[in-house]
Design a protein around this motif. Structure first.
Motif, PDB file in Angstrom:
ATOM      1  N   GLU A 217       0.835  -1.163  -0.040  1.00  0.00           N
ATOM      2  CA  GLU A 217      -0.073  -0.224  -0.154  1.00  0.00           C
ATOM      3  C   GLU A 217       0.788   1.352  -0.030  1.00  0.00           C
ATOM      4  O   GLU A 217       0.295   2.539  -0.387  1.00  0.00           O
ATOM      5  CB  GLU A 217      -0.954  -0.076   1.142  1.00  0.00           C
ATOM      6  CG  GLU A 217      -0.194   0.163   2.708  1.00  0.00           C
ATOM      7  CD  GLU A 217       0.247  -1.104   2.968  1.00  0.00           C
ATOM      8  OE1 GLU A 217       1.152  -1.077   4.383  1.00  0.00           O
ATOM      9  OE2 GLU A 217       0.389  -2.233   2.534  1.00  0.00           O
ATOM     10  N   LEU A 218       2.167   1.057   0.156  1.00  0.00           N
ATOM     11  CA  LEU A 218       2.930   2.374   0.402  1.00  0.00           C
ATOM     12  C   LEU A 218       3.901   2.297  -0.961  1.00  0.00           C
ATOM     13  O   LEU A 218       4.910   3.305  -0.695  1.00  0.00           O
ATOM     14  CB  LEU A 218       3.732   2.283   1.597  1.00  0.00           C
ATOM     15  CG  LEU A 218       2.975   2.210   3.118  1.00  0.00           C
ATOM     16  CD1 LEU A 218       4.259   1.964   4.062  1.00  0.00           C
ATOM     17  CD2 LEU A 218       2.353   3.774   3.193  1.00  0.00           C
ATOM     18  N   ILE A 219       3.950   1.328  -1.679  1.00  0.00           N
ATOM     19  CA  ILE A 219       4.797   1.659  -2.865  1.00  0.00           C
ATOM     20  C   ILE A 219       4.967   2.681  -3.670  1.00  0.00           C
ATOM     21  O   ILE A 219       6.220   3.395  -3.904  1.00  0.00           O
ATOM     22  CB  ILE A 219       4.624   0.272  -4.062  1.00  0.00           C
ATOM     23  CG1 ILE A 219       5.800   0.148  -4.699  1.00  0.00           C
ATOM     24  CG2 ILE A 219       3.347   0.577  -4.744  1.00  0.00           C
ATOM     25  CD1 ILE A 219       6.918  -0.379  -4.192  1.00  0.00           C
ATOM     26  N   TYR A 220       3.998   3.405  -3.897  1.00  0.00           N
ATOM     27  CA  TYR A 220       3.888   4.496  -4.591  1.00  0.00           C
ATOM     28  C   TYR A 220       4.627   5.847  -3.862  1.00  0.00           C
ATOM     29  O   TYR A 220       5.620   6.666  -4.258  1.00  0.00           O
ATOM     30  CB  TYR A 220       2.504   5.253  -5.015  1.00  0.00           C
ATOM     31  CG  TYR A 220       2.735   6.673  -5.482  1.00  0.00           C
ATOM     32  CD1 TYR A 220       3.142   6.887  -6.786  1.00  0.00           C
ATOM     33  CD2 TYR A 220       2.256   7.632  -4.766  1.00  0.00           C
ATOM     34  CE1 TYR A 220       3.144   8.175  -7.433  1.00  0.00           C
ATOM     35  CE2 TYR A 220       2.282   8.801  -5.178  1.00  0.00           C
ATOM     36  CZ  TYR A 220       2.719   9.146  -6.759  1.00  0.00           C
ATOM     37  OH  TYR A 220       2.813  10.517  -6.992  1.00  0.00           O
ATOM     38  N   ALA A 221       4.011   5.886  -2.497  1.00  0.00           N
ATOM     39  CA  ALA A 221       4.699   6.885  -1.842  1.00  0.00           C
ATOM     40  C   ALA A 221       6.169   6.764  -1.572  1.00  0.00           C
ATOM     41  O   ALA A 221       7.106   7.594  -1.444  1.00  0.00           O
ATOM     42  CB  ALA A 221       4.204   7.092  -0.537  1.00  0.00           C
ATOM     43  N   ARG A 222       6.799   5.546  -1.348  1.00  0.00           N
ATOM     44  CA  ARG A 222       8.046   5.205  -0.985  1.00  0.00           C
ATOM     45  C   ARG A 222       9.041   5.643  -2.242  1.00  0.00           C
ATOM     46  O   ARG A 222       9.915   6.095  -2.026  1.00  0.00           O
ATOM     47  CB  ARG A 222       8.211   3.791  -0.627  1.00  0.00           C
ATOM     48  CG  ARG A 222       7.950   3.079   0.561  1.00  0.00           C
ATOM     49  CD  ARG A 222       8.100   1.859   0.821  1.00  0.00           C
ATOM     50  NE  ARG A 222       9.507   1.349   1.134  1.00  0.00           N
ATOM     51  CZ  ARG A 222       9.817   0.305   1.096  1.00  0.00           C
ATOM     52  NH1 ARG A 222       9.023  -0.982   0.738  1.00  0.00           N
ATOM     53  NH2 ARG A 222      10.931  -0.243   1.563  1.00  0.00           N
ATOM     54  N   GLN A 223       8.509   5.540  -3.365  1.00  0.00           N
ATOM     55  CA  GLN A 223       9.361   5.374  -4.644  1.00  0.00           C
ATOM     56  C   GLN A 223       9.223   7.110  -4.777  1.00  0.00           C
ATOM     57  O   GLN A 223      10.219   7.485  -5.249  1.00  0.00           O
ATOM     58  CB  GLN A 223       8.563   4.844  -5.982  1.00  0.00           C
ATOM     59  CG  GLN A 223       9.133   3.027  -5.725  1.00  0.00           C
ATOM     60  CD  GLN A 223       8.431   2.448  -6.784  1.00  0.00           C
ATOM     61  OE1 GLN A 223       7.428   2.656  -7.432  1.00  0.00           O
ATOM     62  NE2 GLN A 223       8.947   1.305  -7.253  1.00  0.00           N
ATOM     63  N   LYS A 224       8.217   7.731  -4.611  1.00  0.00           N
ATOM     64  CA  LYS A 224       7.990   9.062  -4.843  1.00  0.00           C
ATOM     65  C   LYS A 224       8.960   9.967  -4.021  1.00  0.00           C
ATOM     66  O   LYS A 224       9.686  10.811  -4.495  1.00  0.00           O
ATOM     67  CB  LYS A 224       6.642   9.425  -4.650  1.00  0.00           C
ATOM     68  CG  LYS A 224       6.385  11.168  -4.598  1.00  0.00           C
ATOM     69  CD  LYS A 224       6.149  11.594  -6.128  1.00  0.00           C
ATOM     70  CE  LYS A 224       5.833  12.955  -5.831  1.00  0.00           C
ATOM     71  NZ  LYS A 224       5.321  13.626  -7.436  1.00  0.00           N
ATOM     72  N   ILE A 225       8.986   9.605  -2.720  1.00  0.00           N
ATOM     73  CA  ILE A 225       9.801  10.024  -1.820  1.00  0.00           C
ATOM     74  C   ILE A 225      11.502  10.019  -2.008  1.00  0.00           C
ATOM     75  O   ILE A 225      12.182  10.954  -1.898  1.00  0.00           O
ATOM     76  CB  ILE A 225       9.392   9.716  -0.342  1.00  0.00           C
ATOM     77  CG1 ILE A 225       8.108  10.366  -0.197  1.00  0.00           C
ATOM     78  CG2 ILE A 225      10.549  10.159   0.729  1.00  0.00           C
ATOM     79  CD1 ILE A 225       7.428   9.785   1.162  1.00  0.00           C
ATOM     80  N   VAL A 226      11.760   8.715  -2.127  1.00  0.00           N
ATOM     81  CA  VAL A 226      13.032   8.647  -2.399  1.00  0.00           C
ATOM     82  C   VAL A 226      13.658   8.954  -4.143  1.00  0.00           C
ATOM     83  O   VAL A 226      14.838   9.662  -3.855  1.00  0.00           O
ATOM     84  CB  VAL A 226      13.674   6.864  -2.335  1.00  0.00           C
ATOM     85  CG1 VAL A 226      12.961   6.368  -3.630  1.00  0.00           C
ATOM     86  CG2 VAL A 226      14.911   6.648  -2.598  1.00  0.00           C
TER      87      VAL A 226
END
Length: 337
Positions: A217-226
């Motif tokens: 559920e966090l894949i988009y946010a994790r990738q966007k942030i890094v």
């Protein structure tokens, strides 16, 4: 222009800074000055109200120890935490550990008192962490308080590293503006913006997601942030693993975060330190690969032979830069030890 000349020209442009690309880990900079890279593979929170735990910090192998005023401290213990942190800053020699303090958020209404007390200490933290930065107004407010409290210390030129937290949908959307604002204040000499932390649990609560150990559920946010953090050459600290007994999940998350490009991970218990440190440290095989690849690159580049193959693969500049990043990270870690 021949392909050989194109390759050579590209190399010269990308590797012109004392033989090391500024994009490499440890060599990013603001335009005003180079910044020393501080490894933060493990960012461990230690509650500020617990003196016993605070005094154990020098025995830990964490890269960064965060003296906690925020989520890890009950509202009734906030004042005690501030006093304890001032005491510990003076009492403890942190050695190679990055000594950091996490203050409360602007929205909590507690940040002004946090900074007033902590920045009056005889010794000050190397790094300050500010949580729940949703927009530039909150960063402006924090910075104004920092300026005021630092200016009261007329005898010091204190300039801490700053790490901000992204913990909401709004923060993800505003991340570029927040970073640009932080870098502008860095140019002005208030602090040095050095990294971004993904606060996954608050993020899930904010958007109504259900937190799972797989973290799909966090894949988009994790990738966007890094991606955004690295676009500005900042460190990116990955989400926390709250189940301290599940070492298998911790290792999986850590390795996944390292593959994504995160430079470290938040932790909440000493039992998580070794697993996370290992995941964010290049392996022996990876270091050997990087060393040999760069040796081959230097040989071919100096002879003017242009593109070349290494271990059966055609080598281009992204691989050369990846190898340089690996060796620079290892050098930074060794310097810490």
């Amino acid at each position: 222009m021949t392909s050989r000349k194109l390759f050579s020209t590209f190399c010269n442009k990308r590797l012109s800074v004392n033989g090391l690309n500024k994009r490499s880990v440890g060599c990013y900079s603001t335009s005003s000055a180079e910044r020393q890279y501080i490894p933060r593979r493990t960012v461990m929170y230690v509650p500020g109200h617990d003196l016993k735990k605070l005094r154990k910090i020098p025995q830990l192998n964490t890269d960064c120890a965060v003296l906690e005023c925020e989520d890890g401290v009950a509202l009734s213990k906030k004042a005690e935490a501030r006093v304890n942190i001032c005491q510990i800053l003076e009492e403890i020699d942190f050695g190679p550990i990055d000594c950091a303090v996490r203050v409360n958020s602007v929205s909590s209404g507690l940040i002004e008192e946090d900074l007033k007390i902590i920045l009056s200490a005889k010794k000050l933290p190397q790094t300050v962490l500010i949580p729940k930065v949703d927009n530039i107004d909150e960063l402006n407010y924090f910075t104004d308080i920092m300026k005021r409290e630092i200016n009261r210390r007329k005898e010091t030129n204190y300039r801490p590293y700053l790490i901000t937290f992204i913990e909401s949908g709004q923060a993800v959307m505003n991340m570029v503006d927040i970073i640009k604002t932080g870098l502008r204040f860095s140019e002005e000499g208030v602090y040095l913006l050095d990294g971004v932390v993904f606060g996954s649990d608050d993020f899930c609560a904010d958007i109504g997601a259900t937190r799972t150990s797989e973290a799909g559920e966090l894949i988009y946010a994790r990738q966007k942030i890094v991606m955004t953090a690295k676009a500005f050459r900042l460190q990116a600290i990955d989400m926390v693993s709250i189940d301290i007994k599940d070492q298998e999940s911790l290792e999986r998350q850590s390795l996944e975060g390292a593959r994504m490009g995160y430079t470290g991970k938040q932790i909440i218990h000493p039992s998580q330190i070794d697993t996370v440190n290992t995941a964010f440290t290049p392996s022996h095989d990876k270091v050997e690969w990087a060393t040999q690849l760069l040796d081959a690159f230097n040989t071919h580049h100096q002879s003017g032979q242009g593109a070349f193959t290494f271990r059966g693969s055609m080598i281009d500049m992204p691989l050369v830069l990846q190898a340089r990043n690996i060796l620079q990270l290892v050098k930074n870690i060794q310097r810490k030890q």
